[in-house]
Design a protein around this motif. Structure first.
Motif, PDB file in Angstrom:
ATOM      1  N   UNK A  29       0.819  -1.208   0.000  1.00 57.10           N
ATOM      2  CA  UNK A  29       0.000   0.000   0.000  1.00 57.10           C
ATOM      3  C   UNK A  29       0.855   1.262   0.000  1.00 57.10           C
ATOM      4  N   UNK A  30       2.039   1.163   0.621  1.00 59.42           N
ATOM      5  CA  UNK A  30       2.942   2.306   0.671  1.00 59.42           C
ATOM      6  C   UNK A  30       3.762   2.456  -0.612  1.00 59.42           C
ATOM      7  N   UNK A  31       3.698   1.459  -1.480  1.00 61.92           N
ATOM      8  CA  UNK A  31       4.501   1.482  -2.707  1.00 61.92           C
ATOM      9  C   UNK A  31       3.660   1.081  -3.919  1.00 61.92           C
ATOM     10  N   UNK A  32       2.530   1.757  -4.070  1.00 61.78           N
ATOM     11  CA  UNK A  32       1.631   1.482  -5.191  1.00 61.78           C
ATOM     12  C   UNK A  32       2.355   1.790  -6.505  1.00 61.78           C
ATOM     13  N   UNK A  33       2.245   0.851  -7.444  1.00 60.06           N
ATOM     14  CA  UNK A  33       2.922   1.000  -8.727  1.00 60.06           C
ATOM     15  C   UNK A  33       4.296   0.350  -8.746  1.00 60.06           C
ATOM     16  N   UNK A  34       4.890   0.195  -7.572  1.00 62.18           N
ATOM     17  CA  UNK A  34       6.202  -0.455  -7.474  1.00 62.18           C
ATOM     18  C   UNK A  34       6.054  -1.936  -7.121  1.00 62.18           C
TER      19      UNK A  34
END
Length: 298
Positions: free
Chosen positions: A225-230
């Motif tokens: 959730x803290x690294x959406x897209x990654x």
């Protein structure tokens, strides 16, 4: 059957709970316990003797008949069970059961380890004591420890290791990425894939850092959730191989039926994914390795 025995008797945690509760209100004979627990005389006697060794029961003899009653330690054991305070239950057993205590102490020194190496170390450790271990003994105390959450066993390799519910390290993202790389490499150069099994990743990371499976799930969801897209979570078809494991995940909970205080035990071999917004995800993909992680958000 003698009170003195070098190896631990094959007694389940659930049976110890039932026996201790059966003797809590008034004294019971072995025959009384056969009826209360619905077991054979030999099984009732084995459980009684192991409960006595752990100081859960006291024995009183009258006219060549033995009567058993729950001790103060047994009452504390029952209270912890009823509160579902599994950490306290494990602490009582570690203090009172010579086999359970030795199992945890030796495992702490050599973890993670397989059953054969653990047995060898325990045999050496107990060489000058009245107690001894065999494979069955390790499986008995290992079962107690797994159900109480003190120990986990890698569901794919069988390795034993101690667990802590507060052991998610600050470098959790880097451990996850390293484990991800390791699992990707083991697939073979022609089978490298972007989406990797979360159950396999969970077992690898938990063994490395000694965290609980629940702790891993919470931390991984927060990381994604803290690294959406990654980082990307992906679902799976119902028959995905990601759900399969070699060993079951052992669990315990307080039973809610019957007159005896008892526990409900299960061994689940179908692995779960991680849950987010009521949906199960079984695969993880890494698109960008430059990730951040804030534990206070977990």
């Amino acid at each position: 059957m003698s009170d003195e025995r070098a190896t631990i008797r094959p007694v389940t945690l659930s049976r110890l709970v039932e026996l201790t509760h059966a003797c809590a209100d008034d004294e019971k004979t072995t025959e009384d316990l056969e009826t209360a627990l619905d077991v054979s005389h030999r099984r009732a006697r084995e459980t009684v003797l192991e409960a006595k060794r752990i100081d859960l029961l006291d024995e009183r003899e009258s006219d060549d008949v033995s009567f058993y009653e729950t001790t103060a330690i047994g009452e504390a054991f029952l209270e912890a069970i009823q509160d579902e305070d599994w950490q306290q239950v494990s602490s009582i057993l570690a203090t009172r059961s010579p086999h359970y205590g030795a199992f945890l102490e030796v495992l702490e020194q050599i973890e993670p380890t397989d059953l054969d190496a653990l047995l060898e170390s325990l045999e050496e450790d107990q060489k000058y004591t009245p107690y001894s271990f065999n494979q069955t003994g390790i499986e008995v105390v290992g079962d107690w420890a797994e159900r109480l959450g003190r120990v986990q066993r890698n569901a794919f390799t069988g390795s034993y290791y101690l667990t802590s519910h507060s052991s998610i390290p600050d470098n959790f993202p880097f451990v996850v990425l390293d484990a991800y790389d390791n699992l990707e490499q083991t697939a073979g150069i022609d089978l490298r894939q972007r989406y990797l099994s979360i159950p396999q990743l969970r077992e690898e990371v938990c063994e490395r850092v000694g965290c609980s499976r629940e702790g891993f799930d919470e931390a991984l969801v927060a990381l994604c959730q803290q690294n959406v897209g990654k980082l990307e979570l992906s679902g799976a078809p119902m028959d995905t191989e990601a759900k399969d494991s070699a060993l079951g995940i052992k669990q315990i909970s307080l039973a809610d039926e019957g007159t005896l205080v008892s526990t409900s035990q299960s061994t689940q071999q179908v692995m779960s994914g991680v849950e987010l917004y009521d949906k199960q995800y079984y695969y993880l993909a890494v698109h960008d390795r430059d990730v951040t992680f804030h534990q206070e958000d977990t």
